[in-house]
Motif scaffolding. Structure first.
Motif, PDB file in Angstrom:
ATOM      1  N   GLY A 114      82.884 -97.121 -91.772  1.00 12.20           N
ATOM      2  CA  GLY A 114      83.555 -97.960 -92.750  1.00 12.20           C
ATOM      3  C   GLY A 114      84.502 -97.167 -93.632  1.00 12.20           C
ATOM      4  N   THR A 115      84.942 -97.796 -94.717  1.00 16.41           N
ATOM      5  CA  THR A 115      85.895 -97.176 -95.640  1.00 16.41           C
ATOM      6  C   THR A 115      85.548 -97.565 -97.077  1.00 16.41           C
ATOM      7  OG1 THR A 115      87.560 -98.912 -95.977  1.00 16.41           O
ATOM      8  CG2 THR A 115      87.609 -97.756 -93.863  1.00 16.41           C
ATOM      9  N   PRO A 116      86.075 -96.835 -98.063  1.00 14.30           N
ATOM     10  CA  PRO A 116      85.852 -97.235 -99.458  1.00 14.30           C
ATOM     11  C   PRO A 116      86.354 -98.641 -99.758  1.00 14.30           C
ATOM     12  CG  PRO A 116      86.665 -94.981 -99.363  1.00 14.30           C
ATOM     13  CD  PRO A 116      86.777 -95.530 -97.964  1.00 14.30           C
ATOM     14  N   ALA A 117      87.278 -99.160 -98.946  1.00 14.82           N
ATOM     15  CA  ALA A 117      87.828-100.497 -99.191  1.00 14.82           C
ATOM     16  C   ALA A 117      86.752-101.571 -99.205  1.00 14.82           C
ATOM     17  CB  ALA A 117      88.889-100.834 -98.133  1.00 14.82           C
ATOM     18  N   GLU A 118      85.672-101.364 -98.448  1.00 16.43           N
ATOM     19  CA  GLU A 118      84.619-102.384 -98.405  1.00 16.43           C
ATOM     20  C   GLU A 118      83.792-102.414 -99.686  1.00 16.43           C
ATOM     21  OE1 GLU A 118      81.309 -99.954 -95.703  1.00 16.43           O
ATOM     22  OE2 GLU A 118      83.137-100.744 -94.780  1.00 16.43           O
ATOM     23  N   MET A 119      83.997-101.422-100.555  1.00 11.82           N
ATOM     24  CA  MET A 119      83.295-101.369-101.831  1.00 11.82           C
ATOM     25  C   MET A 119      84.217-101.647-103.006  1.00 11.82           C
ATOM     26  SD  MET A 119      80.469-100.678-100.431  1.00 11.82           S
ATOM     27  CE  MET A 119      79.414-100.555-101.866  1.00 11.82           C
ATOM     28  N   ARG A 120      85.520-101.833-102.734  1.00 14.52           N
ATOM     29  CA  ARG A 120      86.491-101.927-103.823  1.00 14.52           C
ATOM     30  C   ARG A 120      86.321-103.192-104.667  1.00 14.52           C
ATOM     31  NH1 ARG A 120      91.160 -99.059-104.661  1.00 14.52           N
ATOM     32  NH2 ARG A 120      91.056 -98.177-102.553  1.00 14.52           N
ATOM     33  N   VAL A 121      86.045-104.331-104.045  1.00 11.19           N
ATOM     34  CA  VAL A 121      85.872-105.573-104.801  1.00 11.19           C
ATOM     35  C   VAL A 121      84.689-105.441-105.758  1.00 11.19           C
ATOM     36  CG1 VAL A 121      85.294-108.026-104.640  1.00 11.19           C
ATOM     37  CG2 VAL A 121      86.950-107.031-103.050  1.00 11.19           C
ATOM     38  N   LEU A 122      83.589-104.903-105.259  1.00 20.69           N
ATOM     39  CA  LEU A 122      82.422-104.672-106.110  1.00 20.69           C
ATOM     40  C   LEU A 122      82.774-103.678-107.212  1.00 20.69           C
ATOM     41  CD1 LEU A 122      79.438-104.892-106.853  1.00 20.69           C
ATOM     42  CD2 LEU A 122      78.931-103.241-105.029  1.00 20.69           C
ATOM     43  N   GLY A 123      83.529-102.640-106.857  1.00 17.25           N
ATOM     44  CA  GLY A 123      83.922-101.645-107.844  1.00 17.25           C
ATOM     45  C   GLY A 123      84.748-102.243-108.967  1.00 17.25           C
ATOM     46  N   LYS A 124      85.718-103.090-108.617  1.00 18.57           N
ATOM     47  CA  LYS A 124      86.548-103.725-109.638  1.00 18.57           C
ATOM     48  C   LYS A 124      85.722-104.651-110.520  1.00 18.57           C
ATOM     49  CE  LYS A 124      91.012-103.541-107.246  1.00 18.57           C
ATOM     50  NZ  LYS A 124      92.113-104.327-106.629  1.00 18.57           N
ATOM     51  N   GLY A 125      84.770-105.359-109.904  1.00 15.54           N
ATOM     52  CA  GLY A 125      83.913-106.247-110.684  1.00 15.54           C
ATOM     53  C   GLY A 125      83.041-105.494-111.664  1.00 15.54           C
ATOM     54  N   LEU A 126      82.480-104.372-111.224  1.00 17.94           N
ATOM     55  CA  LEU A 126      81.656-103.556-112.116  1.00 17.94           C
ATOM     56  C   LEU A 126      82.494-102.908-113.215  1.00 17.94           C
ATOM     57  CD1 LEU A 126      79.290-101.905-109.481  1.00 17.94           C
ATOM     58  CD2 LEU A 126      78.653-103.603-111.197  1.00 17.94           C
ATOM     59  N   HIS A 127      83.711-102.526-112.861  1.00 16.47           N
ATOM     60  CA  HIS A 127      84.605-101.964-113.877  1.00 16.47           C
ATOM     61  C   HIS A 127      84.927-103.003-114.941  1.00 16.47           C
ATOM     62  CE1 HIS A 127      88.745-100.726-115.318  1.00 16.47           C
ATOM     63  NE2 HIS A 127      87.966 -99.747-115.729  1.00 16.47           N
ATOM     64  N   SER A 128      85.157-104.243-114.524  1.00 15.82           N
ATOM     65  CA  SER A 128      85.423-105.319-115.482  1.00 15.82           C
ATOM     66  C   SER A 128      84.230-105.558-116.396  1.00 15.82           C
ATOM     67  CB  SER A 128      85.771-106.613-114.743  1.00 15.82           C
ATOM     68  OG  SER A 128      86.993-106.469-114.040  1.00 15.82           O
ATOM     69  N   ALA A 129      83.027-105.227-115.900  1.00 15.53           N
ATOM     70  CA  ALA A 129      81.817-105.365-116.710  1.00 15.53           C
ATOM     71  C   ALA A 129      81.580-104.158-117.601  1.00 15.53           C
ATOM     72  CB  ALA A 129      80.607-105.594-115.801  1.00 15.53           C
ATOM     73  N   GLY A 130      82.482-103.176-117.560  1.00 20.64           N
ATOM     74  CA  GLY A 130      82.395-102.044-118.474  1.00 20.64           C
ATOM     75  C   GLY A 130      81.966-100.722-117.872  1.00 20.64           C
ATOM     76  N   PHE A 131      81.727-100.684-116.570  1.00 19.92           N
ATOM     77  CA  PHE A 131      81.236 -99.458-115.935  1.00 19.92           C
ATOM     78  C   PHE A 131      82.388 -98.554-115.479  1.00 19.92           C
ATOM     79  CE2 PHE A 131      77.824-102.502-115.439  1.00 19.92           C
ATOM     80  CZ  PHE A 131      76.682-101.756-115.688  1.00 19.92           C
ATOM     81  N   THR A 132      82.127 -97.258-115.471  1.00 14.42           N
ATOM     82  CA  THR A 132      83.006 -96.303-114.792  1.00 14.42           C
ATOM     83  C   THR A 132      82.580 -96.283-113.329  1.00 14.42           C
ATOM     84  OG1 THR A 132      83.377 -94.929-116.738  1.00 14.42           O
ATOM     85  CG2 THR A 132      83.621 -93.867-114.597  1.00 14.42           C
ATOM     86  N   VAL A 133      83.533 -96.403-112.408  1.00 15.20           N
ATOM     87  CA  VAL A 133      83.199 -96.586-110.995  1.00 15.20           C
ATOM     88  C   VAL A 133      83.973 -95.607-110.117  1.00 15.20           C
ATOM     89  CG1 VAL A 133      83.101 -98.216-109.077  1.00 15.20           C
ATOM     90  CG2 VAL A 133      82.812 -99.046-111.423  1.00 15.20           C
ATOM     91  N   HIS A 134      83.255 -95.008-109.188  1.00 17.85           N
ATOM     92  CA  HIS A 134      83.881 -94.140-108.180  1.00 17.85           C
ATOM     93  C   HIS A 134      83.449 -94.609-106.796  1.00 17.85           C
ATOM     94  CE1 HIS A 134      84.144 -89.919-106.123  1.00 17.85           C
ATOM     95  NE2 HIS A 134      85.143 -90.707-105.768  1.00 17.85           N
ATOM     96  N   GLY A 135      84.426 -94.929-105.944  1.00 18.00           N
ATOM     97  CA  GLY A 135      84.151 -95.266-104.553  1.00 18.00           C
ATOM     98  C   GLY A 135      84.397 -94.041-103.696  1.00 18.00           C
ATOM     99  N   VAL A 136      83.336 -93.449-103.163  1.00 19.25           N
ATOM    100  CA  VAL A 136      83.433 -92.202-102.428  1.00 19.25           C
ATOM    101  C   VAL A 136      83.849 -92.466-100.976  1.00 19.25           C
ATOM    102  CG1 VAL A 136      80.990 -92.176-101.710  1.00 19.25           C
ATOM    103  CG2 VAL A 136      82.237 -90.015-101.939  1.00 19.25           C
ATOM    104  N   GLN A 137      84.485 -91.493-100.371  1.00 17.91           N
ATOM    105  CA  GLN A 137      84.820 -91.529 -98.949  1.00 17.91           C
ATOM    106  C   GLN A 137      83.945 -90.511 -98.231  1.00 17.91           C
ATOM    107  OE1 GLN A 137      89.010 -91.611 -97.850  1.00 17.91           O
ATOM    108  NE2 GLN A 137      88.641 -90.122 -96.217  1.00 17.91           N
TER     109      GLN A 137
END
Length: 278
Positions: A24-47
């Motif tokens: 897979g790729t980090p792209a499959e985690m990006r939507v979740l990452g953006k949602g968590l960021h909107s909730a106030g979290f710092t987010v890193h999607g690793v490759q």
């Protein structure tokens, strides 16, 4: 060396490391990452090492290197935040649990999304379930150029998104949608990772949010039940009824975001453990 397709969203003092699955790729985690960021979290999607490139790139790496990539990313993110959570999809969930077992001082909570210890979903062909022979094939150098090709529905119940993802995957753009199949030797490495993690699940003391699709086409609910029965920390099980395997981008992705943000926020606040089944 493959190009980096990682993402990073600076936010508050609680951080979440997101880990994609095998091929897979980090792209499959990006939507979740953006949602968590909107909730106030710092987010890193690793490759993961060896991913987002060619089949040869992947076959030159081992599960230990995939794990080391996750651990290194976790250590780096921890220097930026006060509290670190890790969440992964499919094999990424197994790697996240391995990190929580091996480095409990780093991990405050785990998001276990579509955990895949065994490829035993309803769309997995019978021959693929004979994966226990693959380690022997790898040791003997048999089948290095062979792979199990992905087939519809590609882990997606959302037909529109399925068409987009399958078109990108079959076009050869592995950075956008991953490889079109699972190489035999990479699956052998995945099997070794699963074996190690199963043996050490009891060492996972961090709270776990276990999210799984009832009709997962790749990994049956038995994978989620394995986590629920073997980890030692508090855990919550969320079963989704309108998604297949790729729950971070499928029809109930907003529910995955909502439950994840609520879970990580509760753990950060030191609130009582959530119920085991929801």
């Amino acid at each position: 060396m493959t190009a980096s397709h990682e993402f990073f969203y600076a936010g508050g003092p609680q951080g979440v490391l997101l880990v994609h699955g095998l091929t897979g790729t980090p792209a499959e985690m990006r939507v979740l990452g953006k949602g968590l960021h909107s909730a106030g979290f710092t987010v890193h999607g690793v490759q993961l090492p060896g991913h987002c490139g060619t089949v040869d790139d992947l076959l030159q790496t081992t599960w230990e290197q995939w794990y080391e990539g996750v651990e290194k990313a976790a250590e780096q993110l921890r220097t930026r935040v006060d509290t670190l959570f890790v969440g992964g999809l499919s094999m990424g969930a197994v790697l996240s649990l391995a990190l929580a077992a091996r480095r409990p001082e780093l991990v405050s909570g785990v998001g276990v999304y579509g955990a895949t210890f065994r490829y035993d979903g309803w769309n997995i062909p019978a021959v693929a379930k004979l994966s226990f022979v693959l380690p022997w094939f790898k040791r003997l150098g048999i089948g290095r150029d062979r792979m199990f090709m992905e087939e519809p529905p590609y882990g997606l119940r959302d037909e529109r998104l399925r068409a987009q993802i399958s078109a990108a995957m079959l076009s050869g753009d592995s950075a956008a949608a991953g490889l079109p199949g699972n190489p035999w030797h990479a699956l052998a490495e995945m099997g070794a990772l699963s074996k190690w993690t199963r043996r050490h699940l009891h060492q996972v003391t961090a709270p776990c949010l276990v999210v799984h699709a009832r009709e997962d086409d790749v990994a049956s609910l038995g994978n989620a039940e394995l986590v629920m029965t073997r980890v030692s920390g508090p855990r919550e099980l969320v079963i989704l009824d309108d998604s297949y395997h790729m729950i971070t981008i499928d029809r109930e992705r907003r529910e995955v975001i909502r439950r994840s943000a609520a879970f990580f926020t509760a753990v950060s606040a030191g609130q009582p453990a959530l119920p085991e089944v929801a």
